[in-house]
Design a protein around this motif. Structure first.
Motif, mmCIF file in Angstrom:
data_model
loop_
_atom_site.group_PDB
_atom_site.id
_atom_site.type_symbol
_atom_site.label_atom_id
_atom_site.label_comp_id
_atom_site.label_asym_id
_atom_site.label_seq_id
_atom_site.Cartn_x
_atom_site.Cartn_y
_atom_site.Cartn_z
ATOM 1 N N LEU A 245 88.713 -75.474 -76.895
ATOM 2 C CA LEU A 245 87.353 -75.749 -77.375
ATOM 3 C C LEU A 245 86.748 -76.933 -76.625
ATOM 4 C CD1 LEU A 245 88.015 -75.431 -81.207
ATOM 5 C CD2 LEU A 245 86.831 -73.789 -79.740
ATOM 6 N N PRO A 246 85.457 -76.840 -76.323
ATOM 7 C CA PRO A 246 84.803 -78.003 -75.697
ATOM 8 C C PRO A 246 84.500 -79.068 -76.749
ATOM 9 C CG PRO A 246 83.246 -76.211 -75.915
ATOM 10 C CD PRO A 246 84.552 -75.692 -76.451
ATOM 11 N N TYR A 247 85.512 -79.371 -77.539
ATOM 12 C CA TYR A 247 85.416 -80.375 -78.601
ATOM 13 C C TYR A 247 86.497 -81.401 -78.288
ATOM 14 C CZ TYR A 247 85.853 -82.460 -83.281
ATOM 15 O OH TYR A 247 85.898 -83.332 -84.344
ATOM 16 N N LEU A 248 86.107 -82.610 -77.969
ATOM 17 C CA LEU A 248 87.098 -83.598 -77.545
ATOM 18 C C LEU A 248 87.016 -84.833 -78.421
ATOM 19 C CD1 LEU A 248 86.568 -83.386 -73.697
ATOM 20 C CD2 LEU A 248 88.229 -82.191 -75.088
ATOM 21 N N ASP A 249 88.173 -85.233 -78.923
ATOM 22 C CA ASP A 249 88.235 -86.443 -79.741
ATOM 23 C C ASP A 249 88.799 -87.565 -78.864
ATOM 24 O OD1 ASP A 249 88.498 -88.369 -81.623
ATOM 25 O OD2 ASP A 249 90.189 -87.455 -82.659
ATOM 26 N N ILE A 250 87.945 -88.509 -78.515
ATOM 27 C CA ILE A 250 88.351 -89.605 -77.618
ATOM 28 C C ILE A 250 88.025 -90.929 -78.312
ATOM 29 C CG2 ILE A 250 88.208 -90.508 -75.260
ATOM 30 C CD1 ILE A 250 86.760 -87.931 -74.449
ATOM 31 N N PRO A 251 88.990 -91.582 -78.930
ATOM 32 C CA PRO A 251 88.683 -92.847 -79.614
ATOM 33 C C PRO A 251 88.292 -93.934 -78.599
ATOM 34 C CG PRO A 251 90.789 -91.923 -80.354
ATOM 35 C CD PRO A 251 90.393 -91.175 -79.131
ATOM 36 N N PHE A 252 87.040 -94.399 -78.687
ATOM 37 C CA PHE A 252 86.581 -95.450 -77.759
ATOM 38 C C PHE A 252 86.863 -96.846 -78.322
ATOM 39 C CE2 PHE A 252 83.047 -92.285 -76.517
ATOM 40 C CZ PHE A 252 83.845 -91.720 -75.544
ATOM 41 N N GLN A 253 86.808 -96.988 -79.607
ATOM 42 C CA GLN A 253 86.984 -98.254 -80.354
ATOM 43 C C GLN A 253 85.845 -99.245 -80.126
ATOM 44 O OE1 GLN A 253 88.821 -97.520 -82.405
ATOM 45 N NE2 GLN A 253 90.786 -96.698 -81.784
ATOM 46 N N HIS A 254 85.433 -99.441 -78.891
ATOM 47 C CA HIS A 254 84.319 -100.372 -78.645
ATOM 48 C C HIS A 254 83.754 -100.117 -77.263
ATOM 49 C CE1 HIS A 254 81.956 -103.885 -79.719
ATOM 50 N NE2 HIS A 254 82.609 -103.908 -80.874
ATOM 51 N N VAL A 255 82.594 -100.712 -76.962
ATOM 52 C CA VAL A 255 82.047 -100.587 -75.603
ATOM 53 C C VAL A 255 81.757 -101.959 -74.986
ATOM 54 C CG1 VAL A 255 81.043 -98.292 -75.922
ATOM 55 C CG2 VAL A 255 79.675 -100.321 -76.474
ATOM 56 N N SER A 256 81.962 -103.033 -75.746
ATOM 57 C CA SER A 256 81.723 -104.368 -75.178
ATOM 58 C C SER A 256 82.918 -104.771 -74.309
ATOM 59 C CB SER A 256 81.520 -105.370 -76.316
ATOM 60 O OG SER A 256 82.051 -106.615 -75.957
ATOM 61 N N ASP A 257 82.631 -105.243 -73.104
ATOM 62 C CA ASP A 257 83.726 -105.655 -72.203
ATOM 63 C C ASP A 257 84.582 -106.744 -72.856
ATOM 64 O OD1 ASP A 257 82.504 -103.930 -70.514
ATOM 65 O OD2 ASP A 257 81.838 -105.447 -69.057
ATOM 66 N N VAL A 258 83.895 -107.681 -73.544
ATOM 67 C CA VAL A 258 84.613 -108.804 -74.165
ATOM 68 C C VAL A 258 85.605 -108.287 -75.208
ATOM 69 C CG1 VAL A 258 84.302 -110.850 -75.631
ATOM 70 C CG2 VAL A 258 82.663 -110.349 -73.810
ATOM 71 N N VAL A 259 85.122 -107.371 -76.049
ATOM 72 C CA VAL A 259 85.981 -106.868 -77.131
ATOM 73 C C VAL A 259 87.085 -105.982 -76.558
ATOM 74 C CG1 VAL A 259 86.019 -105.563 -79.292
ATOM 75 C CG2 VAL A 259 84.082 -107.049 -78.780
ATOM 76 N N LEU A 260 86.720 -105.106 -75.611
ATOM 77 C CA LEU A 260 87.739 -104.213 -75.031
ATOM 78 C C LEU A 260 88.870 -105.024 -74.402
ATOM 79 C CD1 LEU A 260 85.419 -101.490 -73.463
ATOM 80 C CD2 LEU A 260 87.101 -101.108 -75.270
ATOM 81 N N LYS A 261 88.485 -106.096 -73.701
ATOM 82 C CA LYS A 261 89.506 -106.929 -73.058
ATOM 83 C C LYS A 261 90.398 -107.579 -74.122
ATOM 84 C CE LYS A 261 90.141 -110.294 -69.487
ATOM 85 N NZ LYS A 261 89.667 -111.520 -68.936
ATOM 86 N N ALA A 262 89.768 -108.099 -75.160
ATOM 87 C CA ALA A 262 90.558 -108.755 -76.217
ATOM 88 C C ALA A 262 91.438 -107.751 -76.957
ATOM 89 C CB ALA A 262 89.619 -109.446 -77.206
ATOM 90 N N MET A 263 91.001 -106.490 -76.982
ATOM 91 C CA MET A 263 91.800 -105.445 -77.637
ATOM 92 C C MET A 263 92.975 -104.990 -76.780
ATOM 93 S SD MET A 263 88.963 -102.814 -79.184
ATOM 94 C CE MET A 263 88.305 -103.018 -80.840
ATOM 95 N N GLY A 264 92.931 -105.356 -75.483
ATOM 96 C CA GLY A 264 93.986 -104.857 -74.578
ATOM 97 C C GLY A 264 93.732 -103.426 -74.150
ATOM 98 N N ARG A 265 92.456 -103.006 -74.175
ATOM 99 C CA ARG A 265 92.090 -101.662 -73.689
ATOM 100 C C ARG A 265 91.636 -101.863 -72.233
ATOM 101 N NH1 ARG A 265 92.782 -97.388 -77.329
ATOM 102 N NH2 ARG A 265 90.673 -96.538 -77.180
#
Ligand code: SF4
Length: 431
Positions: A245-265
């Protein structure tokens, strides 16, 4: 623990299943323990089950015993046996070894001792989950995770990634198809890492190619893709397949560079924006689901506004929003929990309401269209309606389809004309 597997292990050993708690001699609570609310819900369910049937033996299975190990024995005297996910195949033996755990016919004839008053519960409980639903089944293709998101307890609880052998998975899919399963929901902590523990290249794509050839399977749904792992070969395969199915579950969690970096993503927000654009250009019918976490320690007002702008501009089709929960065994715990709970909840609510406003409008635009839907049976809401899901509604997390007219077979995929929409739910009749 995969409930289908649990059921199959127990029935193969001669146990039979009932969801009538008052009638059973043995109850199994399958637990989650990734975050504090899940732990609280698991414990409440255990206490609730025990209160419902004090005489039945009680097994606590899954991640709660894995996370808390020995300390649970003191905290939960209501339980007779604790089993971690790796012990599930031995559960029937462990039960039989534990003498006197399951009540015999002679025991039942003895006088019943008065039940202990139930302990206080901290949350409202979900109703016990039925183990099988017509038409679909989860297929867990790997356990554990080798990523290092700083807020996450999973690697420490479930260990590093361990992929299931593709031959075993194909056999399982053949069995499920022969049992009438039409939709497979592939799950793992990160589907895109599948096979990397064995240093296999493109293992997910090769697995998908094998299982989509199995007769009887009509839909394959991919849940939990790591954003960085969605590569062109997987995108091409989804685009060209009539089963994935063209249905995709992709957890992004955040889009801020600062937060992503602090999250270890290990990527920046622009990579997520680009991924959404690439997927939408390559697969025009694509429906995206994601999750966002609000209130992470690095999330100030500017970072939250960046996330809000993304939700408004990119209009992801399905969105789950969670408040950050500081967990002791994570690296993020050292950052403290500076965002007050009410601020977290207010932020989560803002995102939910932005999303709800456009998703309701999008569903109304579907009125009159004919869509493929898996019919699951009589609606739990009312016996007068059938209930199912259109291809872009995943089980348990998205809206549902109520079928108000026409005939349908539970467990089969039917064409349904959409006649109405309310929020995330659709109404229709079979054609
Ligand atoms: S990828 Fe998912 S499961 Fe793995 S550490 Fe990150 S959040 Fe946890």
């Amino acid at each position: 623990v995969d409930t289908e597997r649990l059921l199959s292990v127990m029935t193969s050993a001669g146990f039979s299943y009932s969801d009538d708690l008052s009638a059973v001699g043995l109850m199994i609570v399958n637990t989650c323990a990734f975050i504090e609310p899940a732990v609280a819900e698991s414990i409440d369910t255990i206490l609730d089950f025990k209160a419902e049937n004090p005489r039945a033996a009680l097994v606590v299975a899954g991640c709660l015993p894995l996370r808390y190990r020995q300390s649970l024995i003191e905290v939960l005297p209501e339980a007779d046996l604790f089993v971690t996910p790796d012990q599930i195949d031995h559960l029937p033996r462990l039960i039989l070894e534990k003498q006197g755990m399951v009540e015999t016919a002679e025991d039942r004839e003895r006088e019943v001792p008065p039940a202990e008053p139930p302990r206080e519960r901290s949350t409202i409980l979900p109703t016990p989950r039925t183990l099988t639903t017509p038409g679909y089944a989860y297929l867990k293709i790997a356990e554990g995770c080798s990523h290092a998101c700083r807020y996450c307890t999973i690697p420490s609880i479930r260990g590093p990634l361990a992929s299931v052998d593709p031959n075993d998975l194909e056999n399982e899919v053949r069995f499920l198809a022969s049992a009438g399963v039409r939709e497979l929901v592939l799950v793992a902590q990160d589907l895109t890492s599948y096979g990397s523990d064995r240093r296999e290249k493109a293992a997910l794509v090769r697995l998908l190619d094998r299982i989509q050839r199995v007769d009887g399977i009509r839909w394959i749904r991919l849940m939990y893709l790591y954003p960085d792992g969605v590569k062109s070969d997987l995108i091409g395969m989804i685009r060209d397949s009539d089963k994935i199915l063209p249905y995709l579950d992709i957890p992004f969690q955040h889009v801020s560079d600062v937060v992503l970096k602090a999250m270890g993503r290990p990527w920046k927000g622009d990579r997520i924006r680009k991924l959404v654009e690439t997927l939408r250009a390559a697969i025009p019918a694509v429906v995206l689901r994601t999750t966002f976490m609000v209130g992470y320690p690095a999330e100030g007002e500017p970072e939250f506004h960046e996330l809000k702008d993304f939700v408004t501009a990119y209009r992801i089709d399905r969105v789950g929003v969670f408040s950050y929960s500081a967990e002791e065994c994570t690296r993020a715990y050292a950052l403290g929990d500076p965002v007050p709970a009410e601020v977290k909840e207010a932020r989560a609510e803002q995102l939910r309401s932005i999303h709800a406003s456009f998703i309701a409008a999008r569903n109304i635009e579907r009125i009159g269209s004919v869509e493929q839907a898996l019919v699951e049976g009589v609606s739990p809401e009312t016996e007068l309606l059938l209930q199912g899901r259109t291809w872009d509604q995943a089980p348990e997390v998205d809206g549902v389809l109520y079928i108000t007219a026409g005939k349908a077979v539970a467990g089969e995929i039917h064409s349904v004309r959409i006649t109405d929409a309310h929020g995330p739910d659709l109404f229709g009749e079979t054609v």
